[in-house]
Design a protein around this motif. Sequence first.
Motif, PDB file in Angstrom:
ATOM      1  N   LEU A 175       0.830  -1.205   0.000  1.00  0.00           N
ATOM      2  CA  LEU A 175       0.000   0.000   0.000  1.00  0.00           C
ATOM      3  C   LEU A 175       0.864   1.254   0.000  1.00  0.00           C
ATOM      4  CD1 LEU A 175      -2.729   1.390   0.079  1.00  0.00           C
ATOM      5  CD2 LEU A 175      -2.728   1.101   2.583  1.00  0.00           C
ATOM      6  N   PHE A 176       1.932   1.248   0.771  1.00  0.00           N
ATOM      7  CA  PHE A 176       2.823   2.404   0.807  1.00  0.00           C
ATOM      8  C   PHE A 176       3.364   2.697  -0.592  1.00  0.00           C
ATOM      9  CE2 PHE A 176       7.022   4.327   1.127  1.00  0.00           C
ATOM     10  CZ  PHE A 176       6.717   5.471   1.855  1.00  0.00           C
ATOM     11  N   ARG A 177       3.827   1.684  -1.289  1.00  0.00           N
ATOM     12  CA  ARG A 177       4.365   1.887  -2.635  1.00  0.00           C
ATOM     13  C   ARG A 177       3.264   2.317  -3.610  1.00  0.00           C
ATOM     14  NH1 ARG A 177       7.846  -1.615  -0.306  1.00  0.00           N
ATOM     15  NH2 ARG A 177       6.564  -3.457  -0.598  1.00  0.00           N
ATOM     16  N   HIS A 178       2.071   1.794  -3.441  1.00  0.00           N
ATOM     17  CA  HIS A 178       0.950   2.211  -4.299  1.00  0.00           C
ATOM     18  C   HIS A 178       0.658   3.699  -4.111  1.00  0.00           C
ATOM     19  CE1 HIS A 178      -2.937   2.178  -6.310  1.00  0.00           C
ATOM     20  NE2 HIS A 178      -3.443   2.740  -5.235  1.00  0.00           N
ATOM     21  N   ILE A 179       0.602   4.129  -2.861  1.00  0.00           N
ATOM     22  CA  ILE A 179       0.321   5.539  -2.572  1.00  0.00           C
ATOM     23  C   ILE A 179       1.445   6.434  -3.083  1.00  0.00           C
ATOM     24  CG2 ILE A 179       0.064   7.241  -0.714  1.00  0.00           C
ATOM     25  CD1 ILE A 179      -1.368   4.968   0.885  1.00  0.00           C
ATOM     26  N   THR A 180       2.686   6.041  -2.818  1.00  0.00           N
ATOM     27  CA  THR A 180       3.806   6.903  -3.213  1.00  0.00           C
ATOM     28  C   THR A 180       4.045   6.906  -4.717  1.00  0.00           C
ATOM     29  OG1 THR A 180       5.445   5.182  -2.737  1.00  0.00           O
ATOM     30  CG2 THR A 180       4.963   6.770  -0.982  1.00  0.00           C
ATOM     31  N   TYR A 181       3.480   5.959  -5.434  1.00  0.00           N
ATOM     32  CA  TYR A 181       3.590   5.976  -6.898  1.00  0.00           C
ATOM     33  C   TYR A 181       2.991   7.268  -7.448  1.00  0.00           C
ATOM     34  CZ  TYR A 181       2.938   4.894 -11.805  1.00  0.00           C
ATOM     35  OH  TYR A 181       2.951   4.949 -13.172  1.00  0.00           O
ATOM     36  N   THR A 182       1.906   7.731  -6.827  1.00  0.00           N
ATOM     37  CA  THR A 182       1.271   8.976  -7.293  1.00  0.00           C
ATOM     38  C   THR A 182       2.155  10.188  -7.019  1.00  0.00           C
ATOM     39  OG1 THR A 182       0.075   9.341  -5.221  1.00  0.00           O
ATOM     40  CG2 THR A 182      -1.042   8.018  -6.912  1.00  0.00           C
TER      41      THR A 182
ATOM     42  N   LEU B  43       8.462  -1.772   4.995  1.00  0.00           N
ATOM     43  CA  LEU B  43       7.859  -3.028   5.410  1.00  0.00           C
ATOM     44  C   LEU B  43       7.304  -2.905   6.812  1.00  0.00           C
ATOM     45  CD1 LEU B  43      10.489  -5.635   6.529  1.00  0.00           C
ATOM     46  CD2 LEU B  43      11.131  -3.310   5.991  1.00  0.00           C
ATOM     47  N   ALA B  44       6.544  -3.914   7.222  1.00  0.00           N
ATOM     48  CA  ALA B  44       5.955  -3.908   8.557  1.00  0.00           C
ATOM     49  C   ALA B  44       5.712  -5.342   9.004  1.00  0.00           C
ATOM     50  CB  ALA B  44       4.645  -3.126   8.564  1.00  0.00           C
ATOM     51  N   GLY B  45       5.595  -5.508  10.311  1.00  0.00           N
ATOM     52  CA  GLY B  45       5.311  -6.818  10.869  1.00  0.00           C
ATOM     53  C   GLY B  45       4.819  -6.709  12.294  1.00  0.00           C
TER      54      GLY B  45
ATOM     55  N   ALA C 298       3.400  -3.919  16.947  1.00  0.00           N
ATOM     56  CA  ALA C 298       3.461  -3.596  15.522  1.00  0.00           C
ATOM     57  C   ALA C 298       4.756  -2.847  15.240  1.00  0.00           C
ATOM     58  CB  ALA C 298       2.264  -2.756  15.107  1.00  0.00           C
ATOM     59  N   LEU C 299       5.417  -3.206  14.153  1.00  0.00           N
ATOM     60  CA  LEU C 299       6.674  -2.581  13.761  1.00  0.00           C
ATOM     61  C   LEU C 299       6.551  -2.117  12.316  1.00  0.00           C
ATOM     62  CD1 LEU C 299       9.692  -1.935  14.061  1.00  0.00           C
ATOM     63  CD2 LEU C 299      10.173  -4.344  13.664  1.00  0.00           C
ATOM     64  N   PHE C 300       6.664  -0.800  12.108  1.00  0.00           N
ATOM     65  CA  PHE C 300       6.551  -0.194  10.780  1.00  0.00           C
ATOM     66  C   PHE C 300       7.896   0.427  10.429  1.00  0.00           C
ATOM     67  CE2 PHE C 300       2.354  -0.154  12.703  1.00  0.00           C
ATOM     68  CZ  PHE C 300       1.588  -0.757  11.704  1.00  0.00           C
ATOM     69  N   CYS C 301       8.470   0.007   9.300  1.00  0.00           N
ATOM     70  CA  CYS C 301       9.780   0.475   8.859  1.00  0.00           C
ATOM     71  C   CYS C 301       9.586   1.388   7.654  1.00  0.00           C
ATOM     72  CB  CYS C 301      10.670  -0.700   8.496  1.00  0.00           C
ATOM     73  SG  CYS C 301      10.876  -1.891   9.850  1.00  0.00           S
ATOM     74  N   LEU C 302       9.801   2.681   7.855  1.00  0.00           N
ATOM     75  CA  LEU C 302       9.551   3.695   6.843  1.00  0.00           C
ATOM     76  C   LEU C 302      10.856   4.194   6.241  1.00  0.00           C
ATOM     77  CD1 LEU C 302       7.032   5.913   8.874  1.00  0.00           C
ATOM     78  CD2 LEU C 302       6.572   3.815   7.576  1.00  0.00           C
ATOM     79  N   PRO C 303      10.798   4.729   5.020  1.00  0.00           N
ATOM     80  CA  PRO C 303      11.974   5.392   4.456  1.00  0.00           C
ATOM     81  C   PRO C 303      12.386   6.584   5.329  1.00  0.00           C
ATOM     82  CG  PRO C 303      10.365   4.939   2.747  1.00  0.00           C
ATOM     83  CD  PRO C 303       9.693   4.668   4.064  1.00  0.00           C
TER      84      PRO C 303
ATOM     85  N   GLY D 212       9.029  13.424   3.870  1.00  0.00           N
ATOM     86  CA  GLY D 212       7.865  13.263   3.013  1.00  0.00           C
ATOM     87  C   GLY D 212       7.310  11.851   3.059  1.00  0.00           C
ATOM     88  N   ALA D 213       8.184  10.854   3.052  1.00  0.00           N
ATOM     89  CA  ALA D 213       7.737   9.466   3.130  1.00  0.00           C
ATOM     90  C   ALA D 213       7.085   9.181   4.477  1.00  0.00           C
ATOM     91  CB  ALA D 213       8.915   8.525   2.902  1.00  0.00           C
ATOM     92  N   CYS D 214       7.646   9.731   5.548  1.00  0.00           N
ATOM     93  CA  CYS D 214       7.050   9.542   6.880  1.00  0.00           C
ATOM     94  C   CYS D 214       5.682  10.209   6.948  1.00  0.00           C
ATOM     95  CB  CYS D 214       7.979  10.090   7.959  1.00  0.00           C
ATOM     96  SG  CYS D 214       9.486   9.121   8.154  1.00  0.00           S
ATOM     97  N   ARG D 215       5.567  11.383   6.362  1.00  0.00           N
ATOM     98  CA  ARG D 215       4.288  12.103   6.328  1.00  0.00           C
ATOM     99  C   ARG D 215       3.239  11.284   5.564  1.00  0.00           C
ATOM    100  NH1 ARG D 215       6.149  16.465   4.448  1.00  0.00           N
ATOM    101  NH2 ARG D 215       6.514  17.423   6.469  1.00  0.00           N
ATOM    102  N   THR D 216       3.624  10.758   4.414  1.00  0.00           N
ATOM    103  CA  THR D 216       2.708   9.944   3.617  1.00  0.00           C
ATOM    104  C   THR D 216       2.276   8.704   4.396  1.00  0.00           C
ATOM    105  OG1 THR D 216       3.628  10.710   1.523  1.00  0.00           O
ATOM    106  CG2 THR D 216       2.495   8.583   1.496  1.00  0.00           C
ATOM    107  N   ALA D 217       3.226   7.989   4.969  1.00  0.00           N
ATOM    108  CA  ALA D 217       2.903   6.769   5.707  1.00  0.00           C
ATOM    109  C   ALA D 217       1.989   7.062   6.893  1.00  0.00           C
ATOM    110  CB  ALA D 217       4.174   6.084   6.183  1.00  0.00           C
ATOM    111  N   TRP D 218       2.284   8.138   7.635  1.00  0.00           N
ATOM    112  CA  TRP D 218       1.450   8.457   8.798  1.00  0.00           C
ATOM    113  C   TRP D 218       0.057   8.894   8.360  1.00  0.00           C
ATOM    114  CZ3 TRP D 218       1.436   7.450  13.771  1.00  0.00           C
ATOM    115  CH2 TRP D 218       0.418   8.037  14.532  1.00  0.00           C
ATOM    116  N   ASN D 219      -0.012   9.884   7.484  1.00  0.00           N
ATOM    117  CA  ASN D 219      -1.303  10.474   7.129  1.00  0.00           C
ATOM    118  C   ASN D 219      -2.205   9.549   6.327  1.00  0.00           C
ATOM    119  OD1 ASN D 219      -0.770  12.913   8.446  1.00  0.00           O
ATOM    120  ND2 ASN D 219       0.176  13.796   6.634  1.00  0.00           N
TER     121      ASN D 219
END
Length: 176
Positions: free
Chosen positions: A106-113, A125-127, A133-138, A142-149
Amino acid sequence: MGHCIHTHFEPLNIAILTLSDSRELQTDTSGRFLVQALQEAGHNLVERKLCLDDKYQMRAIVSQWIAAANVQVIITTGGTGFSGRDNTPEALRPLFDAEIEGFGELFRHITYTELGTSTVQSRALAGIANQTALFCLPGSTGACRTAWNKILKEQLDARHRPCNFVSHLKKVAIDD
């Protein structure tokens, strides 16, 4: 999906780890954004650390947080690219009890735009490990903002329907 029956917000205890060879806490805009965003959403910051891009150091910190009774969510930022020192997936994936494949997809799908085909270079990735819960962001803010929001803010809210991650996380005793 009857496990998502909460009607009230439940603040979660979240730890933030920035993985970087070049940043310090004062220059860590990604970690700062995540702290501000989680607190504005009503969650609790348990701890924030900065660690070199060293897979053994990051694994040690994250392992301690996974084992801690008061940490429900861990968010890392950095080390998900392809440079020689980017080894977050290799370091942290072995700690997962189960991988959340849909998060990276989903992260890659969103950031494609936002980035076009450059998004294929993200290894976000996440697990779940020990009901944490463990979320590994770039590493970019901007990537952190996208993943959070666009993902985490909803998935870490017990009221989000039809489901969210809150019911899968360890329960933390509330201090009196």
